[in-house]
Write a protein that holds these residues in place. Structure first.
Motif, PDB file in Angstrom:
ATOM      1  N   ASN A   1       7.901  16.388  -0.390  1.00 36.63           N
ATOM      2  CA  ASN A   1       9.309  16.755  -0.496  1.00 36.63           C
ATOM      3  C   ASN A   1      10.096  15.968  -1.535  1.00 36.63           C
ATOM      4  OD1 ASN A   1       8.878  18.617   1.585  1.00 36.63           O
ATOM      5  ND2 ASN A   1       9.262  17.052   3.150  1.00 36.63           N
ATOM      6  N   THR A   2       9.402  15.254  -2.402  1.00 34.32           N
ATOM      7  CA  THR A   2      10.080  14.512  -3.477  1.00 34.32           C
ATOM      8  C   THR A   2       9.134  14.410  -4.668  1.00 34.32           C
ATOM      9  OG1 THR A   2      11.305  12.485  -3.995  1.00 34.32           O
ATOM     10  CG2 THR A   2       9.266  12.230  -2.741  1.00 34.32           C
ATOM     11  N   VAL A   3       9.690  14.103  -5.816  1.00 33.46           N
ATOM     12  CA  VAL A   3       8.858  13.959  -7.029  1.00 33.46           C
ATOM     13  C   VAL A   3       8.584  12.471  -7.256  1.00 33.46           C
ATOM     14  CG1 VAL A   3       8.702  14.325  -9.512  1.00 33.46           C
ATOM     15  CG2 VAL A   3       9.792  16.052  -8.054  1.00 33.46           C
ATOM     16  N   ILE A   4       7.326  12.093  -7.189  1.00 34.50           N
ATOM     17  CA  ILE A   4       6.914  10.708  -7.456  1.00 34.50           C
ATOM     18  C   ILE A   4       5.719  10.738  -8.419  1.00 34.50           C
ATOM     19  CG2 ILE A   4       7.697   9.786  -5.231  1.00 34.50           C
ATOM     20  CD1 ILE A   4       4.763   9.933  -4.289  1.00 34.50           C
ATOM     21  N   PRO A   5       5.485   9.675  -9.171  1.00 35.11           N
ATOM     22  CA  PRO A   5       4.280   9.630 -10.021  1.00 35.11           C
ATOM     23  C   PRO A   5       3.037   9.444  -9.165  1.00 35.11           C
ATOM     24  CG  PRO A   5       5.479   7.554 -10.167  1.00 35.11           C
ATOM     25  CD  PRO A   5       6.342   8.486  -9.358  1.00 35.11           C
ATOM     26  N   ILE A   6       2.011  10.264  -9.409  1.00 38.85           N
ATOM     27  CA  ILE A   6       0.753  10.195  -8.660  1.00 38.85           C
ATOM     28  C   ILE A   6      -0.401  10.147  -9.651  1.00 38.85           C
ATOM     29  CG2 ILE A   6      -0.699  11.265  -6.902  1.00 38.85           C
ATOM     30  CD1 ILE A   6       1.740  12.825  -5.932  1.00 38.85           C
ATOM     31  N   VAL A   7      -1.209   9.089  -9.568  1.00 41.26           N
ATOM     32  CA  VAL A   7      -2.380   8.948 -10.431  1.00 41.26           C
ATOM     33  C   VAL A   7      -3.626   9.100  -9.576  1.00 41.26           C
ATOM     34  CG1 VAL A   7      -3.634   7.459 -12.036  1.00 41.26           C
ATOM     35  CG2 VAL A   7      -1.137   7.437 -12.013  1.00 41.26           C
ATOM     36  N   ASP A   8      -4.551   9.967 -10.022  1.00 49.33           N
ATOM     37  CA  ASP A   8      -5.754  10.216  -9.215  1.00 49.33           C
ATOM     38  C   ASP A   8      -7.021   9.830  -9.983  1.00 49.33           C
ATOM     39  OD1 ASP A   8      -5.852  12.217 -11.110  1.00 49.33           O
ATOM     40  OD2 ASP A   8      -5.751  13.885  -9.687  1.00 49.33           O
ATOM     41  N   GLU A   9      -8.172  10.198  -9.395  1.00 46.66           N
ATOM     42  CA  GLU A   9      -9.502   9.908  -9.961  1.00 46.66           C
ATOM     43  C   GLU A   9      -9.732   8.405 -10.152  1.00 46.66           C
ATOM     44  OE1 GLU A   9     -10.911  12.687 -13.094  1.00 46.66           O
ATOM     45  OE2 GLU A   9      -8.934  13.607 -12.904  1.00 46.66           O
ATOM     46  N   ILE A  10      -9.261   7.595  -9.201  1.00 42.65           N
ATOM     47  CA  ILE A  10      -9.468   6.143  -9.246  1.00 42.65           C
ATOM     48  C   ILE A  10     -10.788   5.840  -8.545  1.00 42.65           C
ATOM     49  CG2 ILE A  10      -8.541   3.887  -8.636  1.00 42.65           C
ATOM     50  CD1 ILE A  10      -6.914   5.481 -10.717  1.00 42.65           C
ATOM     51  N   LYS A  11     -11.818   5.588  -9.329  1.00 41.94           N
ATOM     52  CA  LYS A  11     -13.179   5.475  -8.815  1.00 41.94           C
ATOM     53  C   LYS A  11     -13.332   4.341  -7.808  1.00 41.94           C
ATOM     54  CE  LYS A  11     -17.964   5.279 -10.435  1.00 41.94           C
ATOM     55  NZ  LYS A  11     -18.854   5.264 -11.625  1.00 41.94           N
ATOM     56  N   TYR A  12     -12.805   3.150  -8.149  1.00 39.86           N
ATOM     57  CA  TYR A  12     -12.992   1.976  -7.291  1.00 39.86           C
ATOM     58  C   TYR A  12     -11.703   1.665  -6.522  1.00 39.86           C
ATOM     59  CZ  TYR A  12     -16.941   1.483 -10.460  1.00 39.86           C
ATOM     60  OH  TYR A  12     -18.066   1.713 -11.207  1.00 39.86           O
ATOM     61  N   ILE A  13     -11.194   2.644  -5.807  1.00 35.53           N
ATOM     62  CA  ILE A  13      -9.903   2.489  -5.134  1.00 35.53           C
ATOM     63  C   ILE A  13      -9.960   1.396  -4.068  1.00 35.53           C
ATOM     64  CG2 ILE A  13     -10.219   4.164  -3.254  1.00 35.53           C
ATOM     65  CD1 ILE A  13      -7.329   5.197  -4.064  1.00 35.53           C
ATOM     66  N   GLU A  14     -11.151   1.137  -3.515  1.00 35.50           N
ATOM     67  CA  GLU A  14     -11.275   0.109  -2.474  1.00 35.50           C
ATOM     68  C   GLU A  14     -11.035  -1.293  -3.034  1.00 35.50           C
ATOM     69  OE1 GLU A  14     -15.223   0.603  -4.433  1.00 35.50           O
ATOM     70  OE2 GLU A  14     -13.708   1.979  -3.599  1.00 35.50           O
ATOM     71  N   LYS A  15     -11.087  -1.452  -4.357  1.00 30.37           N
ATOM     72  CA  LYS A  15     -10.855  -2.764  -4.962  1.00 30.37           C
ATOM     73  C   LYS A  15      -9.375  -3.048  -5.201  1.00 30.37           C
ATOM     74  CE  LYS A  15     -15.338  -3.092  -7.305  1.00 30.37           C
ATOM     75  NZ  LYS A  15     -16.021  -3.309  -8.615  1.00 30.37           N
ATOM     76  N   ILE A  16      -8.529  -2.045  -5.001  1.00 29.99           N
ATOM     77  CA  ILE A  16      -7.098  -2.269  -5.208  1.00 29.99           C
ATOM     78  C   ILE A  16      -6.570  -3.197  -4.112  1.00 29.99           C
ATOM     79  CG2 ILE A  16      -4.814  -1.196  -5.235  1.00 29.99           C
ATOM     80  CD1 ILE A  16      -6.040   1.281  -6.425  1.00 29.99           C
ATOM     81  N   PRO A  17      -5.983  -4.320  -4.485  1.00 30.32           N
ATOM     82  CA  PRO A  17      -5.464  -5.252  -3.471  1.00 30.32           C
ATOM     83  C   PRO A  17      -4.247  -4.655  -2.759  1.00 30.32           C
ATOM     84  CG  PRO A  17      -4.834  -5.961  -5.677  1.00 30.32           C
ATOM     85  CD  PRO A  17      -5.762  -4.807  -5.874  1.00 30.32           C
ATOM     86  N   LEU A  18      -4.177  -4.831  -1.463  1.00 26.01           N
ATOM     87  CA  LEU A  18      -3.050  -4.323  -0.671  1.00 26.01           C
ATOM     88  C   LEU A  18      -1.961  -5.378  -0.552  1.00 26.01           C
ATOM     89  CD1 LEU A  18      -5.054  -2.515   2.167  1.00 26.01           C
ATOM     90  CD2 LEU A  18      -4.059  -1.498   0.090  1.00 26.01           C
ATOM     91  N   ASP A  19      -0.759  -4.910  -0.283  1.00 24.52           N
ATOM     92  CA  ASP A  19       0.406  -5.774  -0.107  1.00 24.52           C
ATOM     93  C   ASP A  19       0.722  -6.561  -1.378  1.00 24.52           C
ATOM     94  OD1 ASP A  19       2.542  -6.598   1.465  1.00 24.52           O
ATOM     95  OD2 ASP A  19       1.527  -8.448   2.065  1.00 24.52           O
ATOM     96  N   LYS A  20       0.459  -5.927  -2.560  1.00 23.52           N
ATOM     97  CA  LYS A  20       0.780  -6.533  -3.856  1.00 23.52           C
ATOM     98  C   LYS A  20       1.714  -5.603  -4.629  1.00 23.52           C
ATOM     99  CE  LYS A  20      -2.055  -9.694  -2.659  1.00 23.52           C
ATOM    100  NZ  LYS A  20      -1.496 -10.916  -2.041  1.00 23.52           N
ATOM    101  N   PHE A  21       2.533  -6.196  -5.490  1.00 26.65           N
ATOM    102  CA  PHE A  21       3.513  -5.428  -6.250  1.00 26.65           C
ATOM    103  C   PHE A  21       2.792  -4.635  -7.349  1.00 26.65           C
ATOM    104  CE2 PHE A  21       6.898  -5.019  -9.535  1.00 26.65           C
ATOM    105  CZ  PHE A  21       7.777  -4.261  -8.772  1.00 26.65           C
ATOM    106  N   ALA A  22       3.117  -3.346  -7.456  1.00 25.76           N
ATOM    107  CA  ALA A  22       2.451  -2.468  -8.417  1.00 25.76           C
ATOM    108  C   ALA A  22       3.458  -1.594  -9.153  1.00 25.76           C
ATOM    109  CB  ALA A  22       1.430  -1.590  -7.703  1.00 25.76           C
ATOM    110  N   ALA A  23       3.093  -1.206 -10.362  1.00 22.72           N
ATOM    111  CA  ALA A  23       3.897  -0.274 -11.162  1.00 22.72           C
ATOM    112  C   ALA A  23       3.021   0.917 -11.520  1.00 22.72           C
ATOM    113  CB  ALA A  23       4.399  -0.958 -12.425  1.00 22.72           C
ATOM    114  N   VAL A  24       3.517   2.126 -11.265  1.00 22.88           N
ATOM    115  CA  VAL A  24       2.795   3.364 -11.565  1.00 22.88           C
ATOM    116  C   VAL A  24       3.687   4.226 -12.448  1.00 22.88           C
ATOM    117  CG1 VAL A  24       1.693   5.423 -10.609  1.00 22.88           C
ATOM    118  CG2 VAL A  24       1.615   3.270  -9.339  1.00 22.88           C
ATOM    119  N   GLU A  25       3.140   4.681 -13.583  1.00 22.86           N
ATOM    120  CA  GLU A  25       3.930   5.510 -14.490  1.00 22.86           C
ATOM    121  C   GLU A  25       3.147   6.764 -14.868  1.00 22.86           C
ATOM    122  OE1 GLU A  25       6.494   5.276 -18.684  1.00 22.86           O
ATOM    123  OE2 GLU A  25       5.136   3.641 -18.136  1.00 22.86           O
TER     124      GLU A  25
END
Length: 605
Positions: free
Chosen positions: A176-200
């Motif tokens: 219900n809103t427009v947000i930036p979405i990036v897909d096809e992230i092969k190693y998504i399990e390596k993304i650290p949680l609870d960390k500040f991120a920027a997505v464009e």
């Protein structure tokens, strides 16, 4: 009457010429043959390819191999190409990881900032914080969309999403809103949680603006001036793409590592000259061209170029069973280029283009490697085998069979790994030069600068024209010609750039446009073929003046190229030199010059 076979072992192909010679020295050329060179040129592995080329030539005649009185092979110096990198910061900056990711279909648009959180943990989210949700492969787009909409309904602020599957657009169309979405992230399990991120994600047809700007990244992550300086590789690697992610990680998780490119050490006249690879190809070649005769070239230890030179020498030592101290590099060609570098800290096998220096090296061993080849071939065939002459000299004799030529005559033999030049004067004297760098180096540069990771596709791009498939019934050629088809093309070709290889189309699946491919291909040929040809001709020209050479005949496989002869003619015409493809014995075109010359040299000087 004797039957003589001339054999030219090249870096890519092995060519044969078979001729009968009577007692008066009159030639009767019978046939020619060609085969792929087996092993590295100048090693005993070449014998298999020589046998294949001989059989290919004999199959066209009623001559048996036992009828051959003598086989004459060329002297051959192996040439190996490799790349030496400019100084590179392998990872980006301490306390960050990045995804310089450019999937074909990201979703939404804009810049989203927030704390990373697994979408299955949204019930733990704080309404006072902004979030970037991580959507693993285990969750399909319908469930992910439902969870995002529920969180938004509960006043949870979701600013962006990172998806493992190729489902960004499907999710974008259902929330219900427009947000930036990036897909096809092969190693998504390596993304650290609870960390500040920027997505464009940029608009369709546009590229990102904030994360490709070092000051944009500095603003987002509150970096000081020193950190901003170190973040330049991030911004540089994200230029020209449609989507990207940068994530703040705990200190120490990503460490900075620098490997220097190092210095080349050129030994000559009992002294050693040094040149830093970081200074670029022009400085390297300026030094190489000043030295009249190079004794050996080595690289500074614990550097990129040192490792490359050591690898070349070790390879040749193993292949020739010689001491590595007896392996000498007698010439190099250095070319400025770009190289796709894998991003340490990236999560989808990202690469970015970094400056590099491509180097082709001509290796000379203490013993003549062709002597061992001759011995092995003689034992195999029970025929007298002689190492008969220098390639460039033999090529000049063969080129002289081209109709319309006269003395003095210069030749350019551009092969897979080396460029040979020679000039035959009216008094019979020949001056020749054998330089590193030719077709294999062009292929390497095309492969690197287009980021293909596929040498066979790069080889075909080098050799053949390309086109854009604009519909299932027509293509637009690179010269803007439109070609129509009666029957529809295969659907897999639609919208693709294709290589027009003989009577087939080869699709290029890399996301690169027609103009870029043409530009890289022509630039690579100009930097290697044309510049190396001028370098070779200047060294054999009387008084090193190109204007003293009246005509040049192009021989070898590269002379068959659809662009190279015209490129070289354009440059040589500035010196009032006539140049063009050879036509050996009026039937072979530019091929078979060395093999033909080897046969002709049988009757003496």
């Amino acid at each position: 009457m004797k039957v003589i076979a001339g054999v030219d072992v090249g870096n890519s192909t092995t060519e044969v010429c078979i001729s009968k010679i009577d007692n008066n020295g009159k030639f009767q050329f019978i046939s020619s043959g060609i085969s792929k060179t087996t092993g590295i040129k100048g090693t005993e592995d070449n014998v298999k390819g020589i046998s294949a080329a001989l059989n290919n030539a004999l199959d066209k005649t009623n001559i048996r191999i036992s009828d051959i009185d003598s086989i004459r092979i060329n002297e051959a110096a192996p040439v190996i190409g490799d790349t030496a990198m400019e100084t590179i910061t392998e990872t980006i900056i301490t306390e960050s990881t990045m995804i310089g990711h450019n999937p074909s279909t990201p979703g939404g648009e804009g810049l989203g900032l927030g704390i990373t959180i697994n979408i299955n943990d949204m019930n733990k989210a704080d309404m006072n914080k902004d979030y970037v949700v991580i959507i693993p492969q285990s969750l399909d787009y319908e469930d992910a969309s439902e969870k995002i909409n529920l969180a938004l309904k509960n006043k949870i602020k979701i600013k962006a999403a990172i998806v493992q599957k190729d489902e960004a657009v499907l999710i974008c169309n259902r929330i219900n809103t427009v947000i930036p979405i990036v897909d096809e992230i092969k190693y998504i399990e390596k993304i650290p949680l609870d960390k500040f991120a920027a997505v464009e994600v940029a608009k369709s047809g546009h590229t990102i603006k904030v994360l490709s700007n070092p000051y944009g990244i500095a603003t987002i992550f509150n970096l000081n001036s020193e950190e901003t300086k170190r973040v330049i590789p991030i911004a540089k690697s994200l230029i020209g793409i449609r989507s990207a992610i940068v994530i703040k990680t705990p200190e120490g998780e990503v460490q900075e590592k620098v490997i220097p490119s190092g210095k080349l050490l050129i030994k000559a006249n009992n002294s050693t000259e040094k040149v830093d690879v970081d200074s670029g190809a022009e400085a390297i070649m300026s030094l190489v061209n000043r030295i009249e005769e190079i004794e050996d070239i080595s690289g500074e230890a614990a550097t990129n170029v040192g490792g490359m030179i050591s690898s070349v020498k070790n390879t040749m030592a193993e292949l020739t069973n010689e001491n590595i101290l007896d392996i000498k590099i007698k010439d190099i060609l250095a070319i400025d280029t770009f190289f796709p570098k894998k991003v340490v800290g990236g999560l989808a096998e990202e690469t970015f283009m970094e400056n590099a220096v491509a180097v082709a090296a001509m290796v000379k061993t203490k013993k003549l490697p062709m002597d061992r080849i001759a011995s092995k071939l003689s034992a195999l065939t029970n025929i007298d085998v002689q190492v008969a002459g220098v390639e460039a000299v033999m090529a000049t004799l063969g080129a002289f069979t081209t109709p319309g030529t006269k003395l003095p005559l210069a030749i350019l033999d551009i092969g897979g790994g080396s460029t040979d030049a020679a000039v035959l004067h009216e008094d019979g004297l020949i001056k020749s030069i054998h330089l590193a760098g030719a077709g294999e180096m062009v292929t390497m540069i095309i492969n690197s600068e287009l980021g293909l990771s596929d040498r066979s596709i790069a080889e075909d791009i080098k050799k053949y024209p390309i086109a854009k498939v604009e519909s299932l019934f027509h293509i637009k050629m690179e010269n803007d010609e439109i070609k129509f088809f009666q029957e529809p093309l295969e659907a897999r070709f639609f919208g693709r750039i294709v290589i027009l290889k003989n009577n087939e189309m080869l699709p290029i699946y890399k996301d690169v446009n027609l103009e870029k491919i043409i530009s890289v291909r022509k630039s690579a040929k100009e930097r290697v073929f044309v510049q190396n040809s001028l370098r070779a001709l200047k060294q054999i020209a009387p008084m090193n003046n190109l204007r003293n050479i009246p005509n040049v005949v192009l021989v070898g496989g590269s002379a068959l190229d659809f662009e190279i002869p015209e490129m070289i003619l354009s440059q040589l015409s500035k010196y009032k030199i006539v140049s063009g493809r050879g036509n050996i014995r009026s039937v072979e075109g530019p091929r078979n010059a060395v093999a033909t010359g080897l046969v002709m040299s049988y009757v003496g000087n």
